[in-house]
Design an enzyme around this catalytic site. Structure first.
Site, PDB file in Angstrom:
ATOM      1  CD  GLU A 180     -55.115   1.179 -27.956  1.00 38.28           C
ATOM      2  OE1 GLU A 180     -53.996   1.479 -28.418  1.00 38.28           O
ATOM      3  OE2 GLU A 180     -56.006   2.008 -27.715  1.00 38.28           O
ATOM      4  CD  GLU A 299     -57.429   3.238 -23.590  1.00 34.21           C
ATOM      5  OE1 GLU A 299     -56.868   2.181 -23.194  1.00 34.21           O
ATOM      6  OE2 GLU A 299     -56.880   4.069 -24.335  1.00 34.21           O
TER       7      GLU A 299
END
Length: 501
Positions: A180, A299
């Protein structure tokens, strides 16, 4: 025996007229195209993640060794011995207490949206490799992208040392870099734009190519959070400078905020539809900047922020999970990585005692029944019930069924049963039925952590052994019964689908 006979009679009902008035059972027509596959998925389509904060702790990786994750897994003597030693440590009590404390710490950190420094050692890598090898899994190791030079490029020295160690041990594995990156600034005070991130990945690809063992190893990234707000451009910038370095483009998706989620969110068709909207945005970005690059969900789960306690770890979470698997396959996402196998929030597949939660059973059934070929299915209803009944169609897994078999994945988000009318070309086939329901009826059961398969409660036989996950064979029928608040797999064993031969 009476309960089983009742189940069979309900599921095999043919054309007895629907009841009138308020008790009328809605009928949904299914239109199936068995002629050709729309997409073909990676064999690893349903995968799982392990949180780095747990993986960095040798004692918690020992606990994970107890788990038997792969359906039909036939582990070696060495692996069985490793699990027995781990189970003995777990039974001692101190490990379980430490495990619970660690989960509480992770949940607090997730809510504060901050990173905690974790130190990986050679033994950590050995444990991860041992765990994945014993379970028959492919390991993708995420390298630290927050190690930066004064010029804000990636400092690769630590990764180089790790590569040398793994190569010396002949560990077969794939790689990621960072997690991220659109959150780096908020969580770590480091801002990296997409262009620089792409150059970092290009450097890593060069290192892998020069290493020998990892010349052809997989490299996946950049694991961006779902595009939004002012950091939505990071994916495009990354692909322009680093798209040629990766084997698949990865991004993350969650439906709702775990701290605000409600039971209704998990049953709301509009919430479920949001996945297709975000997926379309990512696919368009990738196709524009790096045409032909596969796209994966690196994810994903139901609710971000560590999950929604009492919801994302209960039966109702299965509606989001099965729908996500169906939508991802229909839209051509090659792999879906579930956050998380164990620990780290309330969206895990195993509870604190390493007992399976409802989404674990759903995942095992998907692995066993569903093949990689994605087929087309449309639903038609005169009374609008199709909004709350969602269906997806695949060839059946050839590990379990003969060529030509197809599997229909369906869910009923509503509180009334539904009958599904199937076309003649499959209605003459024997149907193997797997219906998942909560162990308790009604809305109260949606929060349960226990699930029944065809009316039988699912439980582990011991620490290592799954129960027999048998379907109920039904005679040919032009209707399928889908109970209220249920998830189901219907395998048409004799469908003879051209796309599945």
């Amino acid at each position: 025996m009476k309960a089983l006979l009742l189940l069979l009679s309900v599921l095999s009902s043919r054309t007895r007229g629907a009841r009138l008035g308020a008790d009328r059972v809605p009928v949904l027509e299914l239109r199936l195209d068995l002629s050709a596959a729309r997409h073909r998925l990676d064999p690893r389509f349903l995968s799982v993640t392990i949180d780095a904060s747990l993986a960095a702790e040798e004692r918690f990786m020992l606990a994970a060794q107890v788990i038997r994750t792969g359906p039909g897994c036939d582990c070696s003597t060495a692996c069985r011995g490793l699990r027995r030693r781990a189970a003995s440590r777990l039974a001692g009590g101190s490990l379980k207490q430490n495990w619970t404390q660690q989960l509480l710490l992770l949940q607090k950190e997730e809510q504060q949206r901050e990173y905690r420094r974790s130190r990986f050692t050679e033994e950590t890598v050995d444990q991860l490799q041992s765990f994945s090898s014993c379970c028959g899994l492919d390991l993708i190791f995420g390298l630290n992208a927050l190690l930066r030079t004064p010029r804000n490029s990636w400092n690769s020295s630590n990764a180089a040392a790790l590569l040398r160690y793994c190569q010396a041990r002949r560990y077969r594995m794939s790689w990621e870099l960072g997690n991220e990156p659109n959150s780096f600034e908020k969580k770590a005070g480091i801002r990296v734009d997409g262009g620089q991130l792409g150059r970092d990945f290009t450097l890593l690809r060069t290192m892998l190519t020069r290493s020998g063992l990892y010349r052809d190893a997989g490299l996946f990234g950049p694991d961006v959070g779902q595009p939004r707000d002012h950091r939505a451009d990071i994916l495009g910038g990354f692909l322009q400078s680093g798209g040629g370095a990766i084997d698949a483009c990865t991004w993350h998706h969650y439906y709702v905020n775990g701290r605000e989620a409600s039971l209704e969110n998990f049953l709301d068709p509009e919430v479920l539809d949001s996945l297709a909207v975000k997926t379309r945005e990512v696919l368009e970005t990738v196709e524009k900047a790096s045409p032909g690059t596969p796209v994966w969900l690196g994810e994903t789960s139901s609710a971000f922020g560590g999950g929604a306690p009492g919801l994302s770890d209960s039966f109702v979470a299965g509606f989001m999970w099965l729908d996500k698997l169906g939508v991802a396959a229909r839209m051509g996402l090659g792999v879906v990585m579930r956050q998380v196998l164990v620990g780290a929030g309330s969206y895990h597949l195993l509870d604190d005692d390493l007992n399976p939660l409802p989404d674990f059973w759903l995942s095992v059934l998907h692995k066993r029944l569903v093949g990689p070929e994605v087929l087309k299915v449309e639903t038609v209803s005169e009374d609008g019930v199709d909004r709350r009944v969602r269906s997806y169609l695949h060839c059946a897994s050839r590990r379990s069924y003969r060529d030509g078999a197809v599997v229909l994945m369906s869910m009923n988000l509503g509180q009334k049963p539904v009958r599904m009318l199937v076309p003649v070309l499959v209605s003459n086939s024997t149907v193997e039925t797997f219906v998942l329901q909560s162990d308790r009826p009604g809305e109260d059961g949606l929060r349960s952590r226990s699930v029944k398969l065809n009316g039988v409660l699912l439980e582990m036989l011991d620490d290592e052994t799954l129960p027999q996950l048998r379907g109920v064979p039904l005679p040919p029928s032009d209707h399928l019964q889908l109970p209220a608040f249920s998830l189901a797999f219907f395998v048409f064993t004799d469908a003879g689908a051209a796309a599945c031969r």
